[in-house]
Design a protein around this motif. Structure first.
Motif, PDB file in Angstrom:
ATOM      1  N   ILE A  71     -45.855 -33.420 -15.711  1.00 19.26           N
ATOM      2  CA  ILE A  71     -44.765 -34.035 -16.456  1.00 19.26           C
ATOM      3  C   ILE A  71     -45.333 -34.483 -17.796  1.00 19.26           C
ATOM      4  CG2 ILE A  71     -42.955 -35.789 -16.456  1.00 19.26           C
ATOM      5  CD1 ILE A  71     -43.389 -36.012 -13.398  1.00 19.26           C
ATOM      6  N   PHE A  72     -44.837 -33.881 -18.873  1.00 20.52           N
ATOM      7  CA  PHE A  72     -45.297 -34.220 -20.213  1.00 20.52           C
ATOM      8  C   PHE A  72     -44.396 -35.307 -20.778  1.00 20.52           C
ATOM      9  CE2 PHE A  72     -46.578 -29.702 -19.678  1.00 20.52           C
ATOM     10  CZ  PHE A  72     -47.954 -29.905 -19.699  1.00 20.52           C
ATOM     11  N   VAL A  73     -45.006 -36.399 -21.243  1.00 20.49           N
ATOM     12  CA  VAL A  73     -44.221 -37.570 -21.617  1.00 20.49           C
ATOM     13  C   VAL A  73     -44.480 -38.012 -23.049  1.00 20.49           C
ATOM     14  CG1 VAL A  73     -44.048 -38.395 -19.244  1.00 20.49           C
ATOM     15  CG2 VAL A  73     -45.959 -39.172 -20.688  1.00 20.49           C
ATOM     16  N   GLU A  74     -43.519 -38.813 -23.539  1.00 18.87           N
ATOM     17  CA  GLU A  74     -43.530 -39.307 -24.916  1.00 18.87           C
ATOM     18  C   GLU A  74     -44.470 -40.509 -25.029  1.00 18.87           C
ATOM     19  OE1 GLU A  74     -40.277 -40.530 -28.378  1.00 18.87           O
ATOM     20  OE2 GLU A  74     -39.611 -39.574 -26.512  1.00 18.87           O
ATOM     21  N   ASN A 116     -45.127 -36.228  -5.315  1.00 17.81           N
ATOM     22  CA  ASN A 116     -45.831 -34.943  -5.161  1.00 17.81           C
ATOM     23  C   ASN A 116     -47.149 -34.850  -5.932  1.00 17.81           C
ATOM     24  OD1 ASN A 116     -44.853 -34.805  -7.760  1.00 17.81           O
ATOM     25  ND2 ASN A 116     -44.155 -32.682  -7.605  1.00 17.81           N
ATOM     26  N   ASN A 117     -47.620 -35.997  -6.429  1.00 13.21           N
ATOM     27  CA  ASN A 117     -48.894 -36.042  -7.150  1.00 13.21           C
ATOM     28  C   ASN A 117     -48.904 -35.192  -8.415  1.00 13.21           C
ATOM     29  OD1 ASN A 117     -51.437 -37.277  -7.222  1.00 13.21           O
ATOM     30  ND2 ASN A 117     -52.441 -35.430  -6.452  1.00 13.21           N
ATOM     31  N   ALA A 118     -47.717 -34.990  -9.004  1.00 17.83           N
ATOM     32  CA  ALA A 118     -47.662 -34.264 -10.282  1.00 17.83           C
ATOM     33  C   ALA A 118     -48.408 -35.072 -11.338  1.00 17.83           C
ATOM     34  CB  ALA A 118     -46.208 -34.068 -10.712  1.00 17.83           C
ATOM     35  N   LYS A 119     -49.155 -34.389 -12.183  1.00 21.44           N
ATOM     36  CA  LYS A 119     -49.923 -35.079 -13.223  1.00 21.44           C
ATOM     37  C   LYS A 119     -48.990 -35.471 -14.365  1.00 21.44           C
ATOM     38  CE  LYS A 119     -54.058 -34.753 -16.114  1.00 21.44           C
ATOM     39  NZ  LYS A 119     -54.456 -36.132 -15.769  1.00 21.44           N
ATOM     40  N   VAL A 120     -49.100 -36.710 -14.814  1.00 21.86           N
ATOM     41  CA  VAL A 120     -48.312 -37.204 -15.943  1.00 21.86           C
ATOM     42  C   VAL A 120     -49.211 -37.165 -17.177  1.00 21.86           C
ATOM     43  CG1 VAL A 120     -46.929 -39.096 -16.854  1.00 21.86           C
ATOM     44  CG2 VAL A 120     -47.009 -38.690 -14.378  1.00 21.86           C
ATOM     45  N   VAL A 121     -48.782 -36.398 -18.191  1.00 15.94           N
ATOM     46  CA  VAL A 121     -49.655 -36.115 -19.329  1.00 15.94           C
ATOM     47  C   VAL A 121     -49.043 -36.613 -20.641  1.00 15.94           C
ATOM     48  CG1 VAL A 121     -50.984 -34.329 -20.525  1.00 15.94           C
ATOM     49  CG2 VAL A 121     -50.376 -34.016 -18.117  1.00 15.94           C
ATOM     50  N   SER A 122     -49.820 -37.367 -21.402  1.00 15.77           N
ATOM     51  CA  SER A 122     -49.386 -37.859 -22.711  1.00 15.77           C
ATOM     52  C   SER A 122     -49.546 -36.744 -23.748  1.00 15.77           C
ATOM     53  CB  SER A 122     -50.247 -39.056 -23.141  1.00 15.77           C
ATOM     54  OG  SER A 122     -50.146 -40.104 -22.223  1.00 15.77           O
ATOM     55  N   VAL A 123     -48.453 -36.413 -24.449  1.00 13.47           N
ATOM     56  CA  VAL A 123     -48.528 -35.324 -25.430  1.00 13.47           C
ATOM     57  C   VAL A 123     -47.856 -35.658 -26.758  1.00 13.47           C
ATOM     58  CG1 VAL A 123     -48.771 -33.445 -23.741  1.00 13.47           C
ATOM     59  CG2 VAL A 123     -46.479 -34.220 -24.413  1.00 13.47           C
TER      60      VAL A 123
END
Length: 267
Positions: A71-74, A116-123
C-alpha cells in the motif's frame, strides 16, 4: 536474415511474457480525514462511530481479499522508519492519540496491513504549488479581459453528488474516483490554471507543470518500490487529486493494470 527473424521472435515472446506480469493497481483516491491541515481535508465527524468503523473494516477486508501486497501512501519517503514504527504500535493497539488515529493511512492502510501483512510504503514528495505567481498575475491583470474565448466556456460539472454524511464510505469512494470526479478534479489544472497567461507568458502552465512534476516524482517512488517477481496487487492511497494524475501514468505503462473500485468493493 534468419538471425534477424530469430531476434524478432525472441523479442516478441519476451514482450508477450512480460505482459502477463502486469501488476494490478487499485487507485484509492481519498479525502483527508481531518488529521491534516491540507486544503482537501474533509470533516468526518462520525469517523469513530460504529457504522463508519464497520465500513472501514469492510474496505480493509475487501483490499485484503483482493490480495494486496503493498500500500503506497501519502507520506514522505524519508519518513518510512517512523511510519514502520507507527504501524508496529497500531498492530499492538498502543496508539491512543486521536489525531493520529484520524489519519486515513491509519484507518485504511494500517487496518489492511494488520489483516494480511501488506507492506505500507511512503512514496510522497512534497512540492509546493506556485500560488504566489498566480496571485501576482491576478493582481497585474485584474481588469484585463482574457483574449482566449475558450477559457470562458461554461463550467461543465454541475451534477449533484452524494454527500459523505449521507453515503456509505465504499460507495462514496467509488463516486470520488469515477471519471466524472476525476475530470472535475483535473479541471482546475487543465483549464482554469491554463487561463493565466497571454502570448509567451505561461504562468498557468507552469503552475500545472509543478503539480505534474510532483506526481511524476510520486510515480517514480512507486516504481522504485515495485518488485515484478513478487508484487501482484498494489494499492495507492493518496488524495484524489493525486490519483487522478497518477492514473494517467499507470494507464500508459505496459506493466500495470488498473482495477476499478467497483470491482474491489462490490464484486
Amino acid at each position: 536474415m534468419k538471425k534477424i527473424l530469430l531476434l524478432l521472435l525472441v523479442t516478441s515472446v519476451a514482450f508477450s511474457q512480460t505482459q502477463n506480469k502486469k501488476v494490478k493497481v487499485i487507485l484509492l483516491g481519498t479525502f483527508h480525514f481531518g488529521a491534516t491541515s491540507d486544503r482537501n481535508s474533509t470533516k468526518f465527524e462520525d469517523l469513530f462511530s460504529e457504522k463508519r468503523q464497520n465500513e472501514l473494516a469492510l474496505i480493509a477486508q475487501k483490499l485484503k481479499d483482493f490480495g494486496t501486497d503493498k500500500i503506497f501512501v501519502e507520506n514522505e519517503t524519508n519518513n518510512q522508519k517512523e511510519l514502520d514504527q507507527q504501524l508496529a504500535l497500531y498492530q499492538s493497539k498502543q496508539i491512543k492519540d486521536e489525531k493520529i488515529l484520524k489519519d486515513e493511512i491509519v484507518q485504511i492502510a494500517f487496518r489492511t496491513s494488520v489483516l494480511n501483512n501488506a507492506k505500507v510504503v511512503s512514496v510522497d514528495y512534497k512540492q509546493e504549488l506556485p500560488y504566489d505567481r498566480i496571485n501576482e498575475y491576478e493582481k497585474i491583470h485584474e481588469k484585463d479581459v482574457n483574449p482566449y474565448s475558450f477559457f470562458d466556456v461554461e463550467y461543465p460539472f454541475k451534477e449533484k453528488r452524494k454527500k459523505l454524511a449521507e453515503t456509505p464510505l465504499a460507495e462514496y469512494y467509488v463516486q470520488l474516483n469515477n471519471l466524472y470526479s476525476r475530470q472535475a478534479l483535473l479541471y482546475d489544472y487543465l483549464h482554469y490554471a491554463l487561463a493565466y497567461g497571454i502570448g509567451d507568458d505561461y504562468t498557468g502552465e507552469n503552475f500545472t507543470t509543478v503539480y505534474y512534476d510532483r506526481n511524476l516524482k510520486i510515480f517514480t517512488n512507486i516504481l522504485r518500490n515495485i518488485d515484478l517477481k513478487t508484487d501482484k496487487t498494489v494499492v495507492v492511497l493518496f488524495g484524489a487529486s493525486h490519483t487522478a494524475f497518477l492514473r494517467q501514468f499507470f494507464e500508459n505503462h505496459p506493466y500495470f493494470e488498473i482495477v476499478e473500485l467497483e470491482t474491489v468493493f462490490f464484486n
